[in-house]
Design a protein around this motif. Structure first.
Motif, mmCIF file in Angstrom:
data_model
loop_
_atom_site.group_PDB
_atom_site.id
_atom_site.type_symbol
_atom_site.label_atom_id
_atom_site.label_comp_id
_atom_site.label_asym_id
_atom_site.label_seq_id
_atom_site.Cartn_x
_atom_site.Cartn_y
_atom_site.Cartn_z
ATOM 1 N N ILE A 148 11.512 -5.118 6.966
ATOM 2 C CA ILE A 148 11.299 -4.086 6.665
ATOM 3 C C ILE A 148 10.018 -3.979 5.879
ATOM 4 C CG2 ILE A 148 11.628 -3.446 3.700
ATOM 5 C CD1 ILE A 148 14.144 -5.151 3.807
ATOM 6 N N LYS A 149 9.598 -2.749 5.969
ATOM 7 C CA LYS A 149 7.838 -2.270 5.359
ATOM 8 C C LYS A 149 7.526 -1.900 3.988
ATOM 9 C CE LYS A 149 3.531 -1.102 7.060
ATOM 10 N NZ LYS A 149 3.109 -0.571 7.385
ATOM 11 N N LEU A 150 7.061 -2.521 3.698
ATOM 12 C CA LEU A 150 6.620 -2.710 2.240
ATOM 13 C C LEU A 150 5.079 -2.141 2.077
ATOM 14 C CD1 LEU A 150 7.018 -2.835 -0.868
ATOM 15 C CD2 LEU A 150 6.710 -5.173 -0.008
ATOM 16 N N PHE A 151 4.340 -1.095 1.114
ATOM 17 C CA PHE A 151 2.851 -0.839 0.737
ATOM 18 C C PHE A 151 3.155 -1.026 -0.841
ATOM 19 C CE2 PHE A 151 4.166 2.254 4.246
ATOM 20 C CZ PHE A 151 3.375 2.724 4.981
ATOM 21 N N MET A 152 2.535 -2.435 -0.772
ATOM 22 C CA MET A 152 1.557 -2.425 -1.749
ATOM 23 C C MET A 152 0.710 -2.158 -2.199
ATOM 24 S SD MET A 152 3.159 -7.214 -1.685
ATOM 25 C CE MET A 152 1.895 -6.912 -2.952
ATOM 26 N N GLY A 153 0.414 -0.902 -1.630
ATOM 27 C CA GLY A 153 -1.191 0.171 -1.840
ATOM 28 C C GLY A 153 -0.907 1.111 -1.405
ATOM 29 N N SER A 154 -1.157 1.881 -2.466
ATOM 30 C CA SER A 154 -1.092 3.705 -1.244
ATOM 31 C C SER A 154 -1.949 3.651 -0.401
ATOM 32 C CB SER A 154 -1.493 4.848 -2.922
ATOM 33 O OG SER A 154 -2.870 4.589 -2.485
ATOM 34 N N SER A 155 -1.182 4.210 1.185
ATOM 35 C CA SER A 155 -2.101 4.571 1.921
ATOM 36 C C SER A 155 -1.359 6.262 2.660
ATOM 37 C CB SER A 155 -1.465 4.052 3.177
ATOM 38 O OG SER A 155 -2.425 4.007 4.555
ATOM 39 N N THR A 156 -1.297 6.839 4.164
ATOM 40 C CA THR A 156 -0.875 7.756 4.557
ATOM 41 C C THR A 156 1.031 7.676 3.670
ATOM 42 O OG1 THR A 156 -2.518 7.659 6.361
ATOM 43 C CG2 THR A 156 -0.555 9.043 6.464
ATOM 44 N N GLY A 157 0.582 8.810 3.889
ATOM 45 C CA GLY A 157 2.889 9.038 3.296
ATOM 46 C C GLY A 157 2.893 8.394 1.853
ATOM 47 N N ASN A 158 1.949 8.212 0.515
ATOM 48 C CA ASN A 158 2.307 7.992 -0.012
ATOM 49 C C ASN A 158 3.810 6.979 -0.860
ATOM 50 O OD1 ASN A 158 0.436 9.299 -1.192
ATOM 51 N ND2 ASN A 158 0.928 11.289 -0.445
ATOM 52 N N MET A 159 3.726 6.010 0.068
ATOM 53 C CA MET A 159 5.226 4.671 -0.359
ATOM 54 C C MET A 159 4.756 3.510 -0.824
ATOM 55 S SD MET A 159 6.841 5.574 4.029
ATOM 56 C CE MET A 159 7.826 4.243 2.987
ATOM 57 N N LEU A 160 3.734 4.383 -1.896
ATOM 58 C CA LEU A 160 3.161 3.166 -3.019
ATOM 59 C C LEU A 160 4.630 2.297 -4.122
ATOM 60 C CD1 LEU A 160 0.968 1.124 -4.315
ATOM 61 C CD2 LEU A 160 0.788 3.222 -5.869
ATOM 62 N N VAL A 161 4.778 1.553 -3.353
ATOM 63 C CA VAL A 161 5.826 0.652 -4.203
ATOM 64 C C VAL A 161 4.937 -0.408 -4.904
ATOM 65 C CG1 VAL A 161 7.800 -1.503 -4.205
ATOM 66 C CG2 VAL A 161 7.482 0.483 -2.707
ATOM 67 N N ASP A 162 4.851 0.044 -6.535
ATOM 68 C CA ASP A 162 3.858 -0.420 -7.430
ATOM 69 C C ASP A 162 5.192 -1.271 -9.381
ATOM 70 O OD1 ASP A 162 4.584 1.670 -8.921
ATOM 71 O OD2 ASP A 162 3.102 2.059 -9.078
ATOM 72 N N GLN A 163 6.289 -1.102 -8.724
ATOM 73 C CA GLN A 163 6.463 -1.784 -10.123
ATOM 74 C C GLN A 163 6.741 -2.604 -9.763
ATOM 75 O OE1 GLN A 163 10.270 1.182 -10.670
ATOM 76 N NE2 GLN A 163 8.258 2.630 -10.744
ATOM 77 N N GLU A 164 6.910 -3.784 -10.574
ATOM 78 C CA GLU A 164 6.919 -5.125 -11.165
ATOM 79 C C GLU A 164 8.148 -6.022 -10.056
ATOM 80 O OE1 GLU A 164 6.539 -9.062 -13.389
ATOM 81 O OE2 GLU A 164 5.571 -7.220 -13.770
ATOM 82 N N GLU A 165 9.552 -4.658 -11.091
ATOM 83 C CA GLU A 165 11.161 -4.954 -11.105
ATOM 84 C C GLU A 165 10.893 -4.873 -9.387
ATOM 85 O OE1 GLU A 165 15.102 -4.326 -12.332
ATOM 86 O OE2 GLU A 165 13.098 -3.248 -13.639
ATOM 87 N N ALA A 166 11.114 -3.561 -8.543
ATOM 88 C CA ALA A 166 10.910 -3.224 -7.051
ATOM 89 C C ALA A 166 10.417 -4.388 -6.648
ATOM 90 C CB ALA A 166 10.620 -1.705 -7.309
ATOM 91 N N LEU A 167 9.629 -4.192 -6.487
ATOM 92 C CA LEU A 167 8.440 -6.108 -5.832
ATOM 93 C C LEU A 167 9.756 -7.329 -5.114
ATOM 94 C CD1 LEU A 167 4.475 -5.100 -6.165
ATOM 95 C CD2 LEU A 167 5.621 -4.137 -4.639
ATOM 96 N N ASP A 168 9.806 -7.539 -6.893
ATOM 97 C CA ASP A 168 10.518 -8.901 -6.998
ATOM 98 C C ASP A 168 12.061 -8.598 -6.185
ATOM 99 O OD1 ASP A 168 9.793 -10.682 -8.316
ATOM 100 O OD2 ASP A 168 12.026 -11.247 -8.674
ATOM 101 N N ALA A 169 12.258 -7.105 -5.875
ATOM 102 C CA ALA A 169 13.570 -6.808 -5.665
ATOM 103 C C ALA A 169 13.494 -7.095 -3.801
ATOM 104 C CB ALA A 169 14.451 -5.625 -5.934
ATOM 105 N N LEU A 179 14.745 -11.618 6.700
ATOM 106 C CA LEU A 179 13.834 -10.379 7.755
ATOM 107 C C LEU A 179 12.882 -10.160 7.225
ATOM 108 C CD1 LEU A 179 15.896 -7.475 7.470
ATOM 109 C CD2 LEU A 179 15.684 -7.993 9.743
ATOM 110 N N PRO A 180 11.905 -10.477 7.923
ATOM 111 C CA PRO A 180 10.417 -10.402 7.867
ATOM 112 C C PRO A 180 9.999 -8.887 6.929
ATOM 113 C CG PRO A 180 10.773 -10.615 10.214
ATOM 114 C CD PRO A 180 12.353 -10.318 9.422
ATOM 115 N N LEU A 181 8.886 -9.349 5.877
ATOM 116 C CA LEU A 181 8.475 -8.383 5.005
ATOM 117 C C LEU A 181 6.959 -8.226 5.628
ATOM 118 C CD1 LEU A 181 9.652 -6.134 2.910
ATOM 119 C CD2 LEU A 181 8.378 -7.816 1.324
#
Length: 447
Positions: A148-169, A179-181
């Motif tokens: 699974i790919k996770l963007f913990m910072g904004s980059s090309t495509g604006n797929m930022l995940v920044d909500q604490e609950e969402a990150l934890d999940a 699965l590798p993250l």
């Protein structure tokens, strides 16, 4: 189809040794350490003379952006997979920040369908996490994706995940599915504050690109990576930090936390902005010379902090690369010349041939659970690169570039190595400058 690769030095599983390799249909049939009897030569459809060359597994590049769907004015699956084949890359894992984003099972299935009969090398696609797609990710087939790919910072495509609950999940789900993250780690608040500061002090809405490593700073990378490591340790998640760019992040690696270095961060440093400008602008930024040198040191067998080397191949048109730290688009094409670039570091004594194969082939296969690829073993898929040291160096000029964007930040550099043949699933797709456009790769299986 039976193919003999004869007389080469095989680089595989920590050794360099003379061996002949037999391919039957799409798989490696046998490896002969003492060579095969020349009287058997008539039983082969193709014989590749690898005398004086090195025979290695095809490169697995686990981090590319081939831009399809939605961004095909700058790259597409056909052009970029051709570039990969020219460079000895036989398998690629494509990232989710396309249009539409690969954040649903439907979008993932559509990409897989498009790639069939279009990708000249083997392929898989990372699904991307968002703040609200955890139920989609829960339904993933773990045998069809590398992780699974996770963007913990904004980059090309604006797929930022920044909500604490969402990150934890997301971290919890990756552990549950084993699965590798893979994460892009940059802190957006730090970046935004730095950008505002440099816009103010320079009086310019588009600060000089040489300020890019101060805007997308060491602090931004370290703060985000530290958060990711904390969550990985909390959940026991296999956490892979993409494109590590700072010396400080290296101390975080180990155990269930692994790190990727990109060819760009190994080849370039801040002084190169003076000459190359926005051509080397990427996210995270190419940083200071000390960071590049620390990353190179972390490739060595005695200090093996970095697990994989990939490219983050991210083409843009040359027009899109105009401007400074705010306006020029981030990313550069690298997949075609990644292997020869890393071989130049072998020449410099930065790493050995054997460890290059670990970083670009073996470790990629092990980390992501690739089935029957990444090693030269009987029964494995015949994904192979044959490389040779040149009698005289060659210079990278635009006419050599296969990527649709038509440029490379490496233009003008001299290389002492060349890719002679690339074999994908037993098909010689590239042979000394001749490309077989009729041949295609296949979707990779995992675990």
């Amino acid at each position: 189809m039976r193919i003999l690769i004869k007389g080469g030095t095989m680089v595989n599983e920590g050794t360099c040794r003379k061996a002949d390799l037999v391919i039957e249909n799409d798989r490696i049939k046998e490896i002969y350490d003492k060579g095969i009897d020349t009287c058997c030569a008539n039983s082969f459809d193709v014989i590749i003379d690898a005398e004086g060359a090195y025979v290695m597994p095809g490169v697995i590049d686990s981090h590319v952006h081939f831009r399809e769907p939605g961004l095909t004015h700058k790259a597409d699956m056909e052009t970029e997979s051709r570039a990969a084949a020219y460079g000895g890359v036989t398998t690629v894992f494509d990232m989710p920040n396309t249009k539409p984003q690969t954040t649903t099972l439907a979008a993932l299935a559509e990409k897989q369908h498009t790639a069939s009969g279009k990708m000249h090398v083997n392929y898989a696609f990372f699904p991307g996490a968002t703040n609200d797609n955890i139920e989609e990710l829960r339904r993933l087939d773990v045998h069809a994706v590398p992780g699974i790919k996770l963007f913990m910072g904004s980059s090309t495509g604006n797929m930022l995940v920044d909500q604490e609950e969402a990150l934890d999940a997301v971290f919890a789900l990756a552990k549950e599915k084993d699965l590798p993250l893979m994460a892009h780690c940059e802190d957006t608040e730090v970046i935004n504050a730095n950008m505002a500061y440099y816009k103010q002090v320079t009086g310019c809405d588009d600060p000089d690109v040489r300020l890019h490593p101060l805007i997308r700073s060491e602090e931004a990378c370290v703060k985000s990576s530290e958060l990711g490591v904390r969550l990985a340790k909390k959940h026991g998640t296999r956490f892979h930090i993409a494109h590590v760019s700072t010396e400080k992040e290296l101390s975080m690696l180990g155990g269930n936390v692994s790190g990727e270095a990109t060819v760009a961060h190994l080849m370039f440093a801040a002084p190169d902005y003076d000459v190359l400008g926005a051509r080397i602008k990427c996210n995270p930024a190419v940083k200071m010379t000390k960071d590049r040198d620390a990353l190179r040191k972390a490739l060595s067998l005695g200090n093996a902090k970095i697990t994989t080397v990939s490219t983050d191949h991210a083409p843009h048109t040359i027009e899109e690369k105009q401007g400074g730290a705010a306006h020029a688009m981030s990313g550069m094409p690298m997949v075609q010349f990644s292997l020869v670039s890393m071989l130049s570091l072998v020449d410099e004594g930065v790493l050995t041939m054997e460890h290059l194969v670990d970083l670009m082939c073996h470790n990629q296969a092990v980390l992501f659970g690739v089935r029957e690829r990444g090693f030269l073993r009987p029964g494995y898929k015949a994904d192979i690169a044959v490389v040779r040291r040149c009698d005289a160096p060659w210079t990278l000029t635009p006419n050599r570039i296969q990527s649709k964007c038509g440029w490379s930040p490496l233009e003008g550099r001299q290389f002492n190595w060349q890719v002679c043949q690339t074999v994908v699933n037993g098909n010689v797709i590239y042979n000394d400058g001749v490309f077989d456009e009729r041949k295609y790769g296949e979707q990779v299986d995992f675990r």
